[in-house]
Design an enzyme around this catalytic site. Sequence first.
Site, PDB file in Angstrom:
ATOM      1  N   GLU A 410       0.777  -1.241   0.000  1.00 57.52           N
ATOM      2  CA  GLU A 410       0.000   0.000   0.000  1.00 57.52           C
ATOM      3  C   GLU A 410       0.811   1.297   0.000  1.00 57.52           C
ATOM      4  OE1 GLU A 410      -4.131  -1.669   1.977  1.00 57.52           O
ATOM      5  OE2 GLU A 410      -2.903  -0.303   3.155  1.00 57.52           O
ATOM      6  N   GLU A 515      -6.192  -7.969  -0.205  1.00 52.25           N
ATOM      7  CA  GLU A 515      -6.986  -7.729   0.996  1.00 52.25           C
ATOM      8  C   GLU A 515      -8.423  -7.410   0.581  1.00 52.25           C
ATOM      9  OE1 GLU A 515      -5.442  -4.683   3.538  1.00 52.25           O
ATOM     10  OE2 GLU A 515      -3.380  -5.409   3.424  1.00 52.25           O
TER      11      GLU A 515
END
Length: 761
Positions: A410, A515
Amino acid sequence: MSYFSSDTPPLGAAQPRFLGAALYDDPSNGYRDSFASQNTQNTFRTAPSVVTSSVYALTNDTPQAEQSAAYRDDPNDPEYNSGSGQGGNSNSPRYLAEKRSAYAIPRVKSKRGLIIAGSILAAVIVLVAIVVPIYFVVIKPKSSSSNNSSGSPSSPTSTSTSSSGQPASDVVTGGNGSTITMEDGTTFTYLNPFGGTWYWDPQDPFNNNAQAQSWSLPLNQTFRFGIDKIFGVNLGGWLTTEPVSYAPALYQKYPTAIDEWTLSEAMAADTSPGGGLSQLETHYQTFITEQDFAEIAGAGLNFVRIPLPYWAIEVRSGEPFLPKTSWTYFLKAIQWARKYGLRINLDFHALPGSQNGWNHSGKFGSINVLYGPMGIANAQRSLDYIRILAEFISQPEYQDVVIIFGITNEPQGTPIGQDALSRYYMQAYNNVREASGIGEGKGPFISYHDGFLGLPQWAGWLPNADRTALDNHPYLCFDGQSSAPMSSYAQTPCTTWGATMNTSMNAFGFTAAGEFSNAVTDCGLYLNGVGLGTRYEGTYTPGTWPVMGSCTPWTDWQSWNSTMKSSIEQFALASMDALQNWFFWTWKIGNSSTSGVVESPQWSYQLGLQNGWMPADPRVASGTCANQGIWSPPLQAWQTGGAGAGQIAAAVTSSYTWPPAQISNAGAVSLLPSYTPTGTVATLPPPTFTYSSAHAVKTASAGDGWENPSDTASGMVGIASCSYLNPWVGTAPPPSPLCSSGAAARAVPAPLITPVPRHQS
């Protein structure tokens, strides 16, 4: 997982093409039985998968024969179950035919013949009595097995004790209902209704015979990206802590802790009994155990994604994290994954300085990788850590277990900028492939997060790269909130995510959701961070948010009725089908120390299984989204390591030279603090496995932590005569002057032109 500070969702959602049934057998046909599941006290050893093994030599002539004569999990196979003996194999027509052709029955014509035959038989018995002990005590321990399809070496085998000193068990494999004895001597029952078999022999610690389910390939066979589906789960909050995933035992004890940095400081300052930084190791020992890996396989899952921080390798001055200890537990994770047939996605989750400024990156606050005055120095250091991890997992002892490497979790692509991020990704690609061997089909798939720029922004990026994947983290809960009931979200994943994933599988190549969760609101203990409130209740800071209602109905799972549970399950099934290859966040959420229960229930796969809102078999998700527009395999050959893999055009690589000329919020790289490659590179230590051989205890070979001995470049370190800011500084002017005149030239290397990759056909 991500925590957005605005109501702007990640880019990338587009009008979908609906998804269809996945490539699985019709469940109405029933799933195959397994010998292991029928034999609940299984004490047999599965045949080694290598052509050099002694068992192979007795029953096979060719590698092709090995595949057809290997252990089968279908007791209804007539070829392997036509005899009357246990297990089928020893009485199959083919087995007996091979033995009869090798050992012809003598024809006895007289008493003299009987005497001669008896003498020969006696001699054979004596010979066997001598040779067999010699083989098992002397010869077999000296052999090394390569228990994977690529023929990679394994450790020596013999009678042994485990690395914990526990005596080796005679039982090395089993299936549903078998008893597992863990390192501490405790036991549990292995429950796997899907024909999975575990395998652990401390005499042979790199054996890859385990299989998570009968329909998932065992570790000794190559996972087929784009054909075999990833049904995965994250082990969030374990080796990289964060408040939401393990609030009770850690963060609630220290009210000032908002991330692992402040948690570590608070623990280190706690001199009371039970205090100290060693509490983190207690957390590693207890939060995720071997039994979790067994349960994950039993839940029908075949992958785990494990977030790992940079302090698993080292820390530098002023960084309060517990160094190197979490690496020990990652090694345990590899051992447990191998035992239960699970594959690992290693997720480099927390980088020095923070790549996103969120609490799960180590320190909440500012971005300091590829951004700000320490942006280039922290990126240089991060690339070293990527190289070190790649060298370790590319070793033959680990490459069939750790098959995906998520190089940076991320990064915030918008403030960093896609150009700088692309150059960083290109250099990381070079580091990983240099470690694993370019063009040789070795080493992991390299997974790139989309940086929240959206999957379409990466279409066509780095064509002909050797085994790359794109990672997307689709969440609904951090967007604008709604008080609509859970049942209204039944098809939302299909219409929101499906088309984007399908398109990316064609436009980029292999794409997966690293995710996702069942949450449609941001309700949950510490979900947004410690003390930051929730958007749903209008208490989130920063910003002003309208009140949607109370979070209690979304977190009080003990009061959920069958409608609520079935609605959550429907959302989970739609998500799984739309995303196609996925890792749920997360396997386990800890109990709150104040309420004693999980307060973020829609984030726990385990809790959902236990209470009926997660599917017991993830395959039933197939077809939840409409049967149209689903991506059709296979991937292009170069995307999976086939023809053309690694043949990146020079014109492409020249577009992504490292380092970038500019760093966002800082300016020219030449004016910023930078490191120089003159330091010692850390080598990650391997696990230790001991075994007994010829009345002596020896250590099995587990690799030396460095796959490519030709990779000899030095590590990035500071120059003594240069000035540096704190790596976590945030916004600050760079020091002036940076270096003495001589050191300045060494601080910023000339841009690296990526060479044309080597390729071996």
